[in-house]
Motif scaffolding. Structure first.
Motif, PDB file in Angstrom:
ATOM      1  N   GLU A 178       0.846  -1.187   0.000  1.00  0.00           N
ATOM      2  CA  GLU A 178       0.000   0.000   0.000  1.00  0.00           C
ATOM      3  C   GLU A 178       0.882   1.238   0.000  1.00  0.00           C
ATOM      4  O   GLU A 178       1.873   1.314   0.719  1.00  0.00           O
ATOM      5  CB  GLU A 178      -0.881   0.016   1.242  1.00  0.00           C
ATOM      6  CG  GLU A 178      -1.758   1.243   1.329  1.00  0.00           C
ATOM      7  CD  GLU A 178      -2.588   1.294   2.591  1.00  0.00           C
ATOM      8  OE1 GLU A 178      -3.174   2.349   2.840  1.00  0.00           O
ATOM      9  OE2 GLU A 178      -2.626   0.290   3.329  1.00  0.00           O
ATOM     10  N   SER A 179       0.510   2.204  -0.830  1.00  0.00           N
ATOM     11  CA  SER A 179       1.201   3.487  -0.882  1.00  0.00           C
ATOM     12  C   SER A 179       0.175   4.562  -1.202  1.00  0.00           C
ATOM     13  O   SER A 179      -0.603   4.419  -2.149  1.00  0.00           O
ATOM     14  CB  SER A 179       2.290   3.467  -1.963  1.00  0.00           C
ATOM     15  OG  SER A 179       2.935   4.714  -2.042  1.00  0.00           O
ATOM     16  N   ASP A 180       0.154   5.622  -0.401  1.00  0.00           N
ATOM     17  CA  ASP A 180      -0.796   6.728  -0.616  1.00  0.00           C
ATOM     18  C   ASP A 180      -2.239   6.236  -0.742  1.00  0.00           C
ATOM     19  O   ASP A 180      -2.957   6.603  -1.670  1.00  0.00           O
ATOM     20  CB  ASP A 180      -0.413   7.550  -1.850  1.00  0.00           C
ATOM     21  CG  ASP A 180       0.888   8.295  -1.652  1.00  0.00           C
ATOM     22  OD1 ASP A 180       1.159   8.723  -0.520  1.00  0.00           O
ATOM     23  OD2 ASP A 180       1.630   8.448  -2.640  1.00  0.00           O
ATOM     24  N   ASN A 181      -2.651   5.369   0.160  1.00  0.00           N
ATOM     25  CA  ASN A 181      -4.010   4.821   0.211  1.00  0.00           C
ATOM     26  C   ASN A 181      -4.399   4.024  -1.030  1.00  0.00           C
ATOM     27  O   ASN A 181      -5.580   3.865  -1.323  1.00  0.00           O
ATOM     28  CB  ASN A 181      -5.038   5.936   0.458  1.00  0.00           C
ATOM     29  CG  ASN A 181      -4.837   6.568   1.814  1.00  0.00           C
ATOM     30  OD1 ASN A 181      -4.578   5.877   2.799  1.00  0.00           O
ATOM     31  ND2 ASN A 181      -4.936   7.882   1.877  1.00  0.00           N
ATOM     32  N   THR A 182      -3.415   3.551  -1.768  1.00  0.00           N
ATOM     33  CA  THR A 182      -3.663   2.711  -2.935  1.00  0.00           C
ATOM     34  C   THR A 182      -2.895   1.410  -2.752  1.00  0.00           C
ATOM     35  O   THR A 182      -1.738   1.425  -2.339  1.00  0.00           O
ATOM     36  CB  THR A 182      -3.213   3.406  -4.235  1.00  0.00           C
ATOM     37  OG1 THR A 182      -3.902   4.654  -4.351  1.00  0.00           O
ATOM     38  CG2 THR A 182      -3.512   2.554  -5.450  1.00  0.00           C
ATOM     39  N   THR A 232       5.830   2.627   1.596  1.00  0.00           N
ATOM     40  CA  THR A 232       4.825   1.562   1.501  1.00  0.00           C
ATOM     41  C   THR A 232       4.635   0.831   2.828  1.00  0.00           C
ATOM     42  O   THR A 232       5.471   0.903   3.725  1.00  0.00           O
ATOM     43  CB  THR A 232       5.227   0.507   0.444  1.00  0.00           C
ATOM     44  OG1 THR A 232       6.414  -0.159   0.865  1.00  0.00           O
ATOM     45  CG2 THR A 232       5.415   1.129  -0.917  1.00  0.00           C
ATOM     46  N   SER A 237       0.411  -5.192   2.394  1.00  0.00           N
ATOM     47  CA  SER A 237      -1.034  -5.310   2.247  1.00  0.00           C
ATOM     48  C   SER A 237      -1.373  -6.751   1.880  1.00  0.00           C
ATOM     49  O   SER A 237      -0.497  -7.601   1.813  1.00  0.00           O
ATOM     50  CB  SER A 237      -1.546  -4.328   1.188  1.00  0.00           C
ATOM     51  OG  SER A 237      -2.945  -4.244   1.236  1.00  0.00           O
ATOM     52  N   GLU A 288      -7.466  -7.062   0.557  1.00  0.00           N
ATOM     53  CA  GLU A 288      -7.578  -5.594   0.506  1.00  0.00           C
ATOM     54  C   GLU A 288      -7.472  -5.097  -0.930  1.00  0.00           C
ATOM     55  O   GLU A 288      -8.162  -4.158  -1.326  1.00  0.00           O
ATOM     56  CB  GLU A 288      -6.481  -4.961   1.370  1.00  0.00           C
ATOM     57  CG  GLU A 288      -6.680  -5.195   2.852  1.00  0.00           C
ATOM     58  CD  GLU A 288      -5.512  -4.737   3.689  1.00  0.00           C
ATOM     59  OE1 GLU A 288      -5.769  -4.147   4.749  1.00  0.00           O
ATOM     60  OE2 GLU A 288      -4.342  -4.959   3.294  1.00  0.00           O
ATOM     61  N   GLN A 318     -10.420  -3.097  -2.966  1.00  0.00           N
ATOM     62  CA  GLN A 318     -10.140  -1.823  -3.623  1.00  0.00           C
ATOM     63  C   GLN A 318     -10.591  -1.827  -5.078  1.00  0.00           C
ATOM     64  O   GLN A 318     -11.203  -0.876  -5.545  1.00  0.00           O
ATOM     65  CB  GLN A 318      -8.641  -1.544  -3.549  1.00  0.00           C
ATOM     66  CG  GLN A 318      -8.199  -0.381  -4.417  1.00  0.00           C
ATOM     67  CD  GLN A 318      -6.689  -0.273  -4.459  1.00  0.00           C
ATOM     68  OE1 GLN A 318      -6.137   0.477  -3.690  1.00  0.00           O
ATOM     69  NE2 GLN A 318      -6.049  -1.035  -5.328  1.00  0.00           N
TER      70      GLN A 318
END
Length: 135
Positions: A81-85, A120, A123, A127, A131
């Motif tokens: 996960e990075s920047d809510n992605t 990061t 995740s 998840e 997404q």
């Protein structure tokens, strides 16, 4: 490994000190124990015993590792996960501190993009699927 296990703090021995039972390059796995005399202590499990030490107090001897540093390929997650992605890793190899991940959309024919490992968190596939359903 689970995301929780990957986030357990670890330290690498980078220098020696008198009467140390550790070797330079050892990776230490501290764990927290509640005791009746204090709010808690850090212990490090060795092959022979448990040693009370707080590695964070000695940065010249112990380097705190990032969650992704000094891991085998088997230990690394499939998703980060990075920047809510959440991204699926294109390959698990870390190249100069960067992950190669699959973009969420391949509309421009881009095979992978790079993101900094230090930005990061681990995740899961669940998840990632959640997404993609929400987009």
């Amino acid at each position: 490994m689970t995301t929780e296990e990957l986030l357990i703090p670890r330290y690498k021995v980078i220098a020696d000190y008198p009467d140390s039972s550790f070797k330079i390059e050892d990776i230490l796995f501290p764990f927290y124990v509640e005791d009746s005399t204090e709010s808690g202590r850090w212990y490090v499990q060795e092959d022979r015993d448990y040693t009370w030490i707080n590695p964070s107090l000695y940065p010249a001897i112990f380097k705190k590792l990032e969650w992704w540093e000094e891991r085998s390929l088997e230990e690394l997650p499939e998703y980060v996960e990075s920047d809510n992605t959440i991204y699926k890793l294109y390959c698990k190899n870390i190249i100069n501190g960067w992950w190669r991940v699959q973009p969420l959309s391949n509309e421009f024919g881009i095979e992978f993009i790079n993101i900094k490992c230090k930005d990061t968190l681990p995740s899961t596939k669940e998840e990632y699927k959640l997404q993609t359903l929400n987009k």
